[in-house]
Design a protein around this motif. Structure first.
Motif, mmCIF file in Angstrom:
data_model
loop_
_atom_site.group_PDB
_atom_site.id
_atom_site.type_symbol
_atom_site.label_atom_id
_atom_site.label_comp_id
_atom_site.label_asym_id
_atom_site.label_seq_id
_atom_site.Cartn_x
_atom_site.Cartn_y
_atom_site.Cartn_z
ATOM 1 N N UNK A 78 -86.964 42.470 39.745
ATOM 2 C CA UNK A 78 -87.224 42.019 38.380
ATOM 3 C C UNK A 78 -86.536 40.719 38.032
ATOM 4 N N UNK A 79 -85.925 40.091 39.029
ATOM 5 C CA UNK A 79 -85.175 38.863 38.759
ATOM 6 C C UNK A 79 -86.055 37.743 38.269
ATOM 7 N N UNK A 80 -87.307 37.683 38.750
ATOM 8 C CA UNK A 80 -88.197 36.601 38.349
ATOM 9 C C UNK A 80 -88.511 36.668 36.861
ATOM 10 N N UNK A 81 -88.543 37.899 36.279
ATOM 11 C CA UNK A 81 -88.826 38.042 34.854
ATOM 12 C C UNK A 81 -87.641 37.584 34.026
ATOM 13 N N UNK A 82 -86.439 38.024 34.424
ATOM 14 C CA UNK A 82 -85.254 37.653 33.652
ATOM 15 C C UNK A 82 -84.986 36.154 33.743
ATOM 16 N N UNK A 83 -85.295 35.545 34.901
ATOM 17 C CA UNK A 83 -85.034 34.114 35.040
ATOM 18 C C UNK A 83 -85.991 33.292 34.193
ATOM 19 N N UNK A 84 -87.166 33.874 33.879
ATOM 20 C CA UNK A 84 -88.127 33.140 33.073
ATOM 21 C C UNK A 84 -87.638 33.005 31.633
ATOM 22 N N UNK A 85 -87.049 34.079 31.089
ATOM 23 C CA UNK A 85 -86.638 34.063 29.689
ATOM 24 C C UNK A 85 -85.151 33.743 29.499
ATOM 25 N N UNK A 86 -84.347 33.997 30.523
ATOM 26 C CA UNK A 86 -82.909 33.713 30.424
ATOM 27 C C UNK A 86 -82.454 32.985 31.688
ATOM 28 N N UNK A 87 -82.909 31.749 31.860
ATOM 29 C CA UNK A 87 -82.537 31.009 33.074
ATOM 30 C C UNK A 87 -81.042 30.709 33.127
ATOM 31 N N UNK A 88 -80.526 30.686 34.325
ATOM 32 C CA UNK A 88 -79.118 30.377 34.568
ATOM 33 C C UNK A 88 -79.039 29.045 35.299
ATOM 34 N N UNK A 89 -78.130 28.199 34.839
ATOM 35 C CA UNK A 89 -77.997 26.871 35.438
ATOM 36 C C UNK A 89 -76.618 26.712 36.068
ATOM 37 N N UNK A 90 -76.584 25.893 37.088
ATOM 38 C CA UNK A 90 -75.333 25.605 37.791
ATOM 39 C C UNK A 90 -75.151 24.096 37.882
ATOM 40 N N UNK A 91 -73.922 23.653 37.731
ATOM 41 C CA UNK A 91 -73.638 22.220 37.859
ATOM 42 C C UNK A 91 -73.705 21.790 39.325
ATOM 43 N N UNK A 92 -74.318 20.657 39.543
ATOM 44 C CA UNK A 92 -74.314 20.052 40.878
ATOM 45 C C UNK A 92 -73.887 18.601 40.724
ATOM 46 N N UNK A 93 -72.745 18.274 41.298
ATOM 47 C CA UNK A 93 -72.226 16.913 41.203
ATOM 48 C C UNK A 93 -72.857 16.053 42.290
ATOM 49 N N UNK A 94 -73.713 15.135 41.888
ATOM 50 C CA UNK A 94 -74.341 14.218 42.843
ATOM 51 C C UNK A 94 -73.431 13.034 43.128
ATOM 52 N N UNK A 95 -72.783 12.530 42.070
ATOM 53 C CA UNK A 95 -71.838 11.418 42.205
ATOM 54 C C UNK A 95 -70.614 11.738 41.372
ATOM 55 N N UNK A 96 -69.459 11.828 42.017
ATOM 56 C CA UNK A 96 -68.197 12.009 41.307
ATOM 57 C C UNK A 96 -67.789 10.658 40.724
ATOM 58 N N UNK A 97 -66.813 10.613 39.827
ATOM 59 C CA UNK A 97 -66.408 9.301 39.288
ATOM 60 C C UNK A 97 -66.024 8.323 40.401
ATOM 61 N N UNK A 98 -66.740 7.213 40.476
ATOM 62 C CA UNK A 98 -66.487 6.209 41.516
ATOM 63 C C UNK A 98 -66.246 4.850 40.881
ATOM 64 N N UNK A 99 -65.491 4.012 41.585
ATOM 65 C CA UNK A 99 -65.166 2.663 41.129
ATOM 66 C C UNK A 99 -65.347 1.689 42.279
ATOM 67 N N UNK A 100 -66.027 0.577 42.033
ATOM 68 C CA UNK A 100 -66.107 -0.502 43.016
ATOM 69 C C UNK A 100 -66.706 -1.728 42.353
ATOM 70 N N UNK A 101 -66.547 -2.869 42.995
ATOM 71 C CA UNK A 101 -67.160 -4.116 42.535
ATOM 72 C C UNK A 101 -67.859 -4.784 43.721
ATOM 73 N N UNK A 102 -68.873 -5.565 43.415
ATOM 74 C CA UNK A 102 -69.592 -6.346 44.426
ATOM 75 C C UNK A 102 -69.631 -7.783 43.945
ATOM 76 N N UNK A 103 -69.094 -8.691 44.734
ATOM 77 C CA UNK A 103 -69.050 -10.098 44.341
ATOM 78 C C UNK A 103 -70.425 -10.740 44.431
ATOM 79 N N UNK A 104 -70.635 -11.768 43.643
ATOM 80 C CA UNK A 104 -71.885 -12.520 43.689
ATOM 81 C C UNK A 104 -72.076 -13.118 45.085
ATOM 82 N N UNK A 105 -73.263 -12.956 45.638
ATOM 83 C CA UNK A 105 -73.561 -13.488 46.967
ATOM 84 C C UNK A 105 -73.132 -12.602 48.111
ATOM 85 N N UNK A 106 -72.527 -11.468 47.817
ATOM 86 C CA UNK A 106 -72.054 -10.562 48.870
ATOM 87 C C UNK A 106 -73.192 -9.681 49.373
ATOM 88 N N UNK A 107 -73.111 -9.282 50.645
ATOM 89 C CA UNK A 107 -74.026 -8.288 51.204
ATOM 90 C C UNK A 107 -73.202 -7.040 51.481
#
Length: 346
Positions: A23-52
């Motif tokens: 019966x999980x498919x019925x309960x998920x339709x009306x009371x869906x459960x969500x989970x966090x998925x971190x695709x990108x954690x806090x990141x820091x960087x710079x790229x100079x003009x003309x850099x590859x």
């Protein structure tokens, strides 16, 4: 002056959890459960003009998500970024006039139209003055040698021919920053080298900043002086490619052609991996013995006709980076966070 500045940029997705049990498919339709998925954690960087810059990482590391935030396609969960002084997700229209993008697996050309028609449409989209557009188009057509394909429908072009047309399309409006996502994927060796040469020429002549993602070690070695390695959404390395090779390179390969067969090499850190007649292939652990000492020993004890010293493939160096930092690629389920909501997505 930096062309790209990233400060604390992150992206967290809410992913629906598949219900388990009877019966999980019925309960998920009306009371869906969500989970966090971190695709990108806090990141820091710079790229100079003309850099590859090479932006590297395994599948699922966060490369494409980062590019989508920097081009304004995605809004970040937190943090700030500027590309040429513009906030990508707030000033996406203005940004589109000064940046370009090439995605190896997605086309921006109209499939059933010839490149000439697509270029005309793009000239209008970018509001280019017609005379300037024609001059720019003709220059790029000549530089990338695509004149023979201009009136052929894109669907009839080979992958290499289409990729050259894709790059021309991205350059028509003279962007100052180009995002290249796997530009040589699926191409043969000759076409790959041709595209690399054209990218370097474009950078050298126009000073274009290039943000490159690639799984091809040849792209990184030949195009980039600096690399950022991202995994699990976090930056695990940011340094020059030359230093990266030096720091994570623990052995070299020596191939010898001798005038007569030689005895075994009794040197610490040296191993014979192949022997055929007067030919020898050695591996040298440079953490144990210097390459100069090994070459000196060879010259003093052998009659050498030819000698070649090579680094290991870039793929092995990248794998070693993951191993040393304890950041081997994880499964998507290992990167998922706790349940964050029931019934409502964040």
């Amino acid at each position: 002056m930096p062309a790209i500045v990233v400060q604390g940029l992150s992206k967290v997705f809410a992913v629906k959890v598949k219900a388990q049990g009877l019966g999980g498919s019925v309960s998920s339709l009306f009371r869906p459960v969500y989970r966090e998925k971190t695709a990108v954690a806090p990141i820091d960087f710079t790229v100079d003009a003309g850099e590859i810059l090479a932006f590297m990482g395994p599948n699922g590391a966060g490369k494409s998500t980062t590019i989508k935030m920097l081009t304004g396609i995605l809004h970040p969960t937190s943090g700030q970024a500027s590309v040429l002084g513009l906030c990508p997700w707030k000033e996406r229209r203005r940004l589109g006039f000064v940046v370009g993008s090439v995605f190896g697996q997605k086309s921006q050309l109209w499939y059933h139209l010839p490149p000439a028609d697509s270029f005309e449409l793009m000239g209008s989209i970018y509001e280019l003055e017609h005379r300037k557009f024609l001059k720019r188009r003709d220059d790029l057509v000549e530089r990338f040698d695509i004149g023979a394909y201009m009136n052929t429908p894109v669907r009839r072009l080979s992958l290499g021919e289409r990729m050259r047309c894709e790059i021309v399309a991205a350059l028509l409006h003279g962007p100052k920053v180009i995002f290249l996502d796997e530009p040589t994927i699926g191409l043969d060796v000759i076409v790959k080298q041709r595209i690399r040469d054209l990218i370097l020429e474009m950078n050298r002549e126009e000073g274009t900043t290039l943000f490159l993602t690639s799984h091809d070690s040849g792209d990184i070695e030949q195009l980039c002086k600096r690399a950022i390695v991202i995994n699990h959404g976090e930056i695990i390395l940011d340094q020059k490619v030359s230093r990266m090779k030096r720091d994570y390179l623990t052995y070299k390969t020596i191939e010898l052609r001798l005038r007569e067969e030689a005895a075994d090499f009794d040197l610490p850190g040296v191993q014979i991996v192949k022997r055929k007649g007067t030919g020898l292939k050695l591996t040298v652990d440079t953490a144990v013995i210097g390459i100069e000492e090994v070459l000196s020993h060879i010259i003093n004890h052998c009659k050498v006709e030819d000698v070649t010293v090579e680094d290991p493939p870039m793929e092995q160096i990248i794998t070693r980076i993951y191993e040393r930092t304890g950041q081997m690629p994880a499964l998507a389920s290992e990167r998922s966070g706790p349940v964050i909501a029931e019934g409502v997505a964040p």
